[in-house]
Design a protein around this motif. Structure first.
Motif, PDB file in Angstrom:
ATOM      1  N   ALA A  76      54.340  49.386  57.090  1.00 26.48           N
ATOM      2  CA  ALA A  76      54.404  50.720  57.690  1.00 26.48           C
ATOM      3  C   ALA A  76      53.057  51.435  57.555  1.00 26.48           C
ATOM      4  O   ALA A  76      52.568  52.040  58.513  1.00 26.48           O
ATOM      5  CB  ALA A  76      55.518  51.532  57.031  1.00 26.48           C
ATOM      6  N   LEU A  77      52.438  51.327  56.373  1.00 29.88           N
ATOM      7  CA  LEU A  77      51.134  51.967  56.157  1.00 29.88           C
ATOM      8  C   LEU A  77      50.059  51.316  57.031  1.00 29.88           C
ATOM      9  O   LEU A  77      49.177  51.989  57.565  1.00 29.88           O
ATOM     10  CB  LEU A  77      50.733  51.859  54.681  1.00 29.88           C
ATOM     11  N   GLU A  80      50.553  52.578  60.511  1.00 32.89           N
ATOM     12  CA  GLU A  80      50.133  53.982  60.596  1.00 32.89           C
ATOM     13  C   GLU A  80      48.618  54.104  60.779  1.00 32.89           C
ATOM     14  O   GLU A  80      48.133  54.949  61.516  1.00 32.89           O
ATOM     15  CB  GLU A  80      50.559  54.712  59.318  1.00 32.89           C
ATOM     16  N   LYS A  81      47.888  53.219  60.084  1.00 26.64           N
ATOM     17  CA  LYS A  81      46.429  53.269  60.167  1.00 26.64           C
ATOM     18  C   LYS A  81      45.902  52.799  61.518  1.00 26.64           C
ATOM     19  O   LYS A  81      44.803  53.155  61.918  1.00 26.64           O
ATOM     20  CB  LYS A  81      45.851  52.343  59.092  1.00 26.64           C
ATOM     21  N   GLU A 100      54.274  61.449  61.722  1.00 25.13           N
ATOM     22  CA  GLU A 100      54.883  61.264  60.393  1.00 25.13           C
ATOM     23  C   GLU A 100      55.457  59.858  60.296  1.00 25.13           C
ATOM     24  O   GLU A 100      56.186  59.402  61.184  1.00 25.13           O
ATOM     25  CB  GLU A 100      55.991  62.298  60.187  1.00 25.13           C
ATOM     26  N   LEU A 101      55.103  59.189  59.221  1.00 24.74           N
ATOM     27  CA  LEU A 101      55.604  57.835  59.004  1.00 24.74           C
ATOM     28  C   LEU A 101      56.994  57.912  58.383  1.00 24.74           C
ATOM     29  O   LEU A 101      57.169  58.498  57.324  1.00 24.74           O
ATOM     30  CB  LEU A 101      54.635  57.084  58.085  1.00 24.74           C
TER      31      LEU A 101
ATOM     32  N   LEU B  98      56.299  54.454  49.805  1.00 25.79           N
ATOM     33  CA  LEU B  98      55.110  54.841  50.575  1.00 25.79           C
ATOM     34  C   LEU B  98      54.217  55.741  49.734  1.00 25.79           C
ATOM     35  O   LEU B  98      52.992  55.566  49.710  1.00 25.79           O
ATOM     36  CB  LEU B  98      55.516  55.568  51.861  1.00 25.79           C
ATOM     37  N   ARG B 102      50.476  54.850  48.560  1.00 29.47           N
ATOM     38  CA  ARG B 102      49.386  55.736  48.985  1.00 29.47           C
ATOM     39  C   ARG B 102      48.576  56.179  47.772  1.00 29.47           C
ATOM     40  O   ARG B 102      47.362  56.235  47.829  1.00 29.47           O
ATOM     41  CB  ARG B 102      49.946  56.954  49.708  1.00 29.47           C
TER      42      ARG B 102
END
Lengths: 168, 123
Positions: A76-77, A80-81, A100-101, B98, B102
């Motif tokens: 997911a990250l 997103e990038k 928004e993720l 997440l 992060r």
């Protein structure tokens, strides 16, 4: 004569195996308004196997499994990038929209990554979709924007960067 | 009511009729309705009360491949994303993960979730 027959059989098998092993590496992203009408939903659909290989290569890990929460979050990250929607006016790329993720989940042989945007999309916008293109040179990403009456599509492959769209 | 056979398979038509006062009626039209025309049929329904909506196959009994066109007046179904968001446990676990990832990456973005730093019970 006998060797000849064996060779022909081997060649046929190889061609068959090649065509089976190679599906086109690609992803489909859908941008549409939610049923409540308050938000814009962005759903990325990737082949699970592609995504696992891609995340492993991109993070420098030996293997990943999207069955695990941590790797789904990593994916997911990663998405997103590499996926952006920006304002576009006078031939210039403007401000990126704050997407928004939400998360990611498995759906059979696919994995879905969810993003959300609160508000309306600008009438003119630019999209950039680099998902897995850093890992697979042949990756083709397709984005469908279905917020209005008609579905508008943009495709990303090769050296493509930003693609622009005008919504009605 | 006009029904169109888009996919090609002849099928019974289970109908859910909702009246304006909120009452519901379930009705099964047998597959024989398609015997004269397998592409399009019309059925007349006479009721004393006003009908608010009609839905084909609300119990998912037929082999229908596309449930998005089964209702009059039309309605947008909830998407996968909304169903995902509804499941609090899955969503919270993902949000925590997440946030953790992060932070591990240098904390450039902590927008996934505001984590309370004070221990619970300390006033």
């Amino acid at each position: 004569m006998r060797t000849h027959v064996v060779m022909v059989a081997t060649a046929t098998f190889c061609i068959g195996a090649l065509s089976l092993a190679h599906h086109m590496p690609g992803s489909i992203s859908t941008v549409k308004r939610s049923a409540s009408g308050e938000t814009i939903e962005i759903i990325h659909r990737l082949h699970t196997h592609d995504a696992e290989l891609g995340i492993a290569a991109s993070l420098g890990k030996r293997s990943t499994s999207l069955e695990t929460l941590v790797d789904r979050a990593q994916l997911a990250l990663y998405v997103e990038k590499r996926f952006h929607i920006a304002e576009y006016s006078d031939g210039k790329i403007g401000k990126k929209l704050a997407l928004e993720l939400i998360g990611a989940e498995m759906d059979g042989e696919f994995v879905l990554v969810y993003q959300e945007f609160t508000g309306d999309l600008p009438a003119e916008l630019a999209i950039r979709d680099d998902i897995l293109r850093d890992v697979f040179p042949g990756q083709v990403n397709h984005v469908n924007v279905a917020t209005g009456g008609e579905v508008r599509s943009v495709t990303f492959s090769g050296d493509d960067e930003w693609q622009t769209l005008t919504l009605d | 009511m006009d029904f169109e056979n888009i996919g090609g398979l002849v099928t019974p038509l289970p109908l859910l009729i909702t009246y304006t006062d909120g009452n519901e009626e379930f009705m099964m039209i047998p597959a024989e309705i398609w015997r004269r025309n397998h592409l399009a049929v019309t059925k007349m329904l006479i009721r004393d009360q006003r009908i608010a909506s009609i839905e084909v196959d609300p119990r998912r009994e037929t082999a229908d491949a596309d449930f998005s066109n089964n209702r009059y007046p039309g309605r947008i179904d909830r998407s996968r994303l909304e169903l995902y968001k509804q499941d609090d446990e899955t969503r919270d676990m993902m949000a925590d993960m997440l946030a953790t990832l992060r932070e591990a990456k240098g904390g450039e973005d902590k927008s996934a979730r505001a984590v309370p730093l004070e221990p619970a019970g300390k006033e």
